[in-house]
Design an enzyme around this catalytic site. Sequence first.
Site, PDB file in Angstrom:
ATOM      1  N   HIS A   1       1.907  -9.305 -56.435  1.00  0.00           N
ATOM      2  CA  HIS A   1       1.977  -9.591 -57.749  1.00  0.00           C
ATOM      3  C   HIS A   1       2.562 -11.176 -57.650  1.00  0.00           C
ATOM      4  O   HIS A   1       2.500 -11.696 -58.735  1.00  0.00           O
ATOM      5  CB  HIS A   1       2.314  -8.609 -58.532  1.00  0.00           C
ATOM      6  CG  HIS A   1       1.872  -7.503 -58.630  1.00  0.00           C
ATOM      7  ND1 HIS A   1       0.301  -7.219 -59.209  1.00  0.00           N
ATOM      8  CD2 HIS A   1       2.300  -6.213 -57.937  1.00  0.00           C
ATOM      9  CE1 HIS A   1       0.107  -5.697 -58.783  1.00  0.00           C
ATOM     10  NE2 HIS A   1       1.205  -5.265 -58.212  1.00  0.00           N
TER      11      HIS A   1
ATOM     12  N   THR B   1      -1.336 -11.025 -85.713  1.00  0.00           N
ATOM     13  CA  THR B   1      -1.994 -10.392 -84.711  1.00  0.00           C
ATOM     14  C   THR B   1      -1.445 -10.379 -83.350  1.00  0.00           C
ATOM     15  O   THR B   1      -1.952  -9.638 -82.312  1.00  0.00           O
ATOM     16  CB  THR B   1      -3.439 -10.982 -84.569  1.00  0.00           C
ATOM     17  OG1 THR B   1      -3.359 -12.397 -84.193  1.00  0.00           O
ATOM     18  CG2 THR B   1      -4.154 -10.774 -85.882  1.00  0.00           C
TER      19      THR B   1
ATOM     20  N   CYS C   1       3.380 -12.324 -84.604  1.00  0.00           N
ATOM     21  CA  CYS C   1       2.873 -12.927 -85.663  1.00  0.00           C
ATOM     22  C   CYS C   1       1.862 -11.948 -86.304  1.00  0.00           C
ATOM     23  O   CYS C   1       1.928 -10.479 -85.979  1.00  0.00           O
ATOM     24  CB  CYS C   1       2.148 -14.418 -85.399  1.00  0.00           C
ATOM     25  SG  CYS C   1       0.692 -13.930 -84.161  1.00  0.00           S
TER      26      CYS C   1
ATOM     27  N   HIS D   1       3.219  -5.971 -63.051  1.00  0.00           N
ATOM     28  CA  HIS D   1       2.621  -6.829 -62.326  1.00  0.00           C
ATOM     29  C   HIS D   1       2.501  -8.427 -62.939  1.00  0.00           C
ATOM     30  O   HIS D   1       2.354  -9.092 -62.055  1.00  0.00           O
ATOM     31  CB  HIS D   1       1.020  -6.361 -62.617  1.00  0.00           C
ATOM     32  CG  HIS D   1       0.687  -5.066 -62.114  1.00  0.00           C
ATOM     33  ND1 HIS D   1      -0.597  -4.486 -61.994  1.00  0.00           N
ATOM     34  CD2 HIS D   1       1.428  -3.963 -61.510  1.00  0.00           C
ATOM     35  CE1 HIS D   1      -0.547  -3.441 -61.163  1.00  0.00           C
ATOM     36  NE2 HIS D   1       0.571  -3.092 -60.899  1.00  0.00           N
TER      37      HIS D   1
ATOM     38  N   ASP E   1       6.479 -15.131 -87.409  1.00  0.00           N
ATOM     39  CA  ASP E   1       5.944 -15.937 -88.433  1.00  0.00           C
ATOM     40  C   ASP E   1       6.302 -14.705 -89.836  1.00  0.00           C
ATOM     41  O   ASP E   1       6.673 -13.843 -89.606  1.00  0.00           O
ATOM     42  CB  ASP E   1       4.903 -16.736 -88.467  1.00  0.00           C
ATOM     43  CG  ASP E   1       3.610 -15.555 -88.376  1.00  0.00           C
ATOM     44  OD1 ASP E   1       3.749 -14.367 -88.434  1.00  0.00           O
ATOM     45  OD2 ASP E   1       2.366 -16.265 -88.349  1.00  0.00           O
TER      46      ASP E   1
HETATM   47  C1  RB5 Z   1      -0.899 -15.948 -90.400  1.00  0.00           C
HETATM   48  O1  RB5 Z   1      -1.553 -15.534 -91.512  1.00  0.00           O
HETATM   49  C2  RB5 Z   1      -1.632 -15.484 -89.220  1.00  0.00           C
HETATM   50  O2  RB5 Z   1      -2.794 -16.315 -88.988  1.00  0.00           O
HETATM   51  C3  RB5 Z   1      -0.669 -15.298 -88.179  1.00  0.00           C
HETATM   52  O3  RB5 Z   1       0.244 -14.371 -88.436  1.00  0.00           O
HETATM   53  C4  RB5 Z   1      -1.072 -14.929 -86.737  1.00  0.00           C
HETATM   54  O4  RB5 Z   1      -1.938 -13.895 -86.853  1.00  0.00           O
HETATM   55  C5  RB5 Z   1      -2.057 -15.900 -86.110  1.00  0.00           C
HETATM   56  O5  RB5 Z   1      -2.500 -15.729 -84.935  1.00  0.00           O
END
Ligand code: RB5
Length: 148
Positions: A132, A66, A64, A97, A7
């Site tokens: 595994h 996080t 994304c 694994h 994203d």
């Molecule tokens: C977008 O702002 C953010 O929520 C997305 O990139 C991600 O971190 C979601 O888990």
Amino acid sequence: MIIIGSDHGGLTLKTALNSYLQRRGYEVSDAGTNSDSSVDYPDFGQKVAETVIKGGAELGILICGTGIGMSITANKIPGVRAALVTDVFMARMAKEHNNANILVLGGRVLDEQKACDLVGAWLDAEFEGGRHQSRLDKISALEKKYCQ
Ligand code: RB5
């Protein structure tokens, strides 16, 4: 073929990883996004996960902000083993694994060098099979039970 998608929160890292993979000789398919505009990570997670499961790419990488949203999304698709990793040990274990077929990274968590190190560790590792594999078989059984 490796398919890579993000994203807006993962766009910068996706661009860097695309170059890294090509420098290493991999064929890369870019699933987007390709602008800074805000988009919904499930759309790109779905695209990458479905491509891997249908055999359009051997492996996938999702990014994304996080990595959390992408990993939740990708792991909804039966057959996907998406691993969100933050260090080299986790990246290596994700293959050895868990035989992760999708690696997930946080674009707002990692710098470019670290991200390349994680992708490299995952690509260079090999699934160990044995005990595994039987654990992965148990995950497949859960998919059969709950993902109708
Ligand atoms: C977008 O702002 C953010 O929520 C997305 O990139 C991600 O971190 C979601 O888990």
